[in-house]
Scaffold this active site. Structure first.
Site, short mmCIF file in Angstrom:
data_model
loop_
_atom_site.label_atom_id
_atom_site.label_comp_id
_atom_site.label_asym_id
_atom_site.label_seq_id
_atom_site.Cartn_x
_atom_site.Cartn_y
_atom_site.Cartn_z
N SER A 178 0.77 -1.21 0.06
CA SER A 178 -0.13 0.22 0.12
C SER A 178 0.94 1.32 0.00
CB SER A 178 -0.97 -0.06 1.20
OG SER A 178 -0.19 0.32 2.42
N SER B 232 15.33 -5.86 2.66
CA SER B 232 16.13 -5.78 3.83
C SER B 232 16.44 -4.24 3.81
CB SER B 232 17.09 -6.44 4.03
OG SER B 232 17.86 -6.12 5.10
N TYR C 265 15.47 -1.91 14.90
CA TYR C 265 15.33 -2.16 13.31
C TYR C 265 16.49 -3.06 13.10
CZ TYR C 265 15.15 -0.65 8.66
OH TYR C 265 14.97 -0.62 7.24
N LYS D 248 16.51 -6.55 10.84
CA LYS D 248 17.24 -6.43 9.49
C LYS D 248 18.35 -7.63 9.59
CE LYS D 248 14.26 -3.89 7.44
NZ LYS D 248 13.23 -4.73 6.41
#
Length: 277
Positions: free
Chosen positions: A11, A134, A148, A152
């Site tokens: 989206s 990634s 975060y 990753k």
């Protein structure tokens, strides 16, 4: 040759850009969203080639059914794109338990469940591609993005192992590592409540750069997506795809520093071996 792509987080950001480019090129896209109605215009224009699925990666019980349903409806899916995710900013001490859990559920655990759900179906059809979006943050680390980076680095380790496991089945894995790119990543960034103790630290400096708009962004979203699509359509894609001059520079510097530090420890490493072998 047109193909069928399954894309999470379609989206906004790179997911939306990828959906638009693929549909314009004649491909079929299964686009997953958390909120209905966000792709209404595309749905009206590409009604026969855009299959919209509501999916929230923090609800693992719904992931397998969404993937299985997509394969049943379309017969074959050529590329699975694990793209959904967001950024969480804050020094580790500033983060709440809820912020930590949602970051891990969305960026790491959700991607793992998605890929695991797709693998048996890709095996059954004789192969396919898995693309994980990634970040340069899967190879380097900025202060203030500890969770975060944890997600990753975690998903990259997971996929480096999975790539070796599934290669015999004709399944290729691509880990795309964009640098700072002109998407709405910053607008969707969740920022923890700051603590005064971190105001004059590296984490505080990064926070000021983000809020003040001085964090440099060189990456172009359309060019980044085009490169990912090209890699997914190539005959023998590389495991990792570095995207953007910032990512190339920062990852190169980080790997060089790690290699130098490793080489300096050769004698220490050897000294830890058993002496009776």
């Amino acid at each position: 040759m047109t193909k069928t792509w399954f894309i999470t987080g379609a989206s906004s950001g790179l997911g939306l850009e990828m959906t638009q480019q693929l549909l314009a090129e004649g491909h079929t896209v299964i686009a997953t969203l958390r909120r209905p109605g966000t792709l209404t215009q595309l749905e009206q224009k590409y009604r026969e080639r855009l299959d919209i699925v509501l999916l929230d990666l923090v609800e693992p019980e719904s992931i397998a059914s969404a993937v299985e349903g997509a394969f049943k409806r379309h017969g074959r899916i050529d590329v699975i794109v694990s793209n959904a995710g967001y950024g969480l900013f804050g020094a580790a001490e500033e983060l709440t338990n809820e912020e930590i859990d949602r970051q891990i559920f969305t960026n790491l655990t959700g991607s793992i469940h998605l890929i695991r759900a797709a693998l048996p179906l890709l095996r059954k059809q004789g192969g396919g591609r898995v693309v994980q979006v990634s970040s340069e943050g899967g190879q380097i680390a900025y202060p203030g993005f500890s969770l975060y980076h944890a997600t990753k680095w975690g998903i990259e380790g997971f996929l480096e192992s999975v790539a070796q496991e599934v290669a015999p089945f004709g399944i290729d894995v691509i880990i795309a590592e964009p640098g700072p790119t002109g998407t709405n990543f910053g607008a969707n960034l969740v920022s923890a409540k700051p603590m005064d103790a971190y105001a004059e630290t590296p984490a505080g400096a990064v926070r000021r750069a983000i809020t003040g708009g001085s964090f440099e962004i060189k990456g172009d979203a359309a060019r980044t997506v085009s490169a990912i699509i090209s890699a997914a359509e190539s005959e023998e894609p590389a495991l990792r795809l570095t995207l953007g001059s910032t990512a190339y520079s920062s990852i190169s510097q980080a790997l060089s520093a790690r290699l130098s530090a490793l080489e300096a420890q050769r004698d220490v490493a050897d000294s830890a071996d058993r002496q009776d072998v």
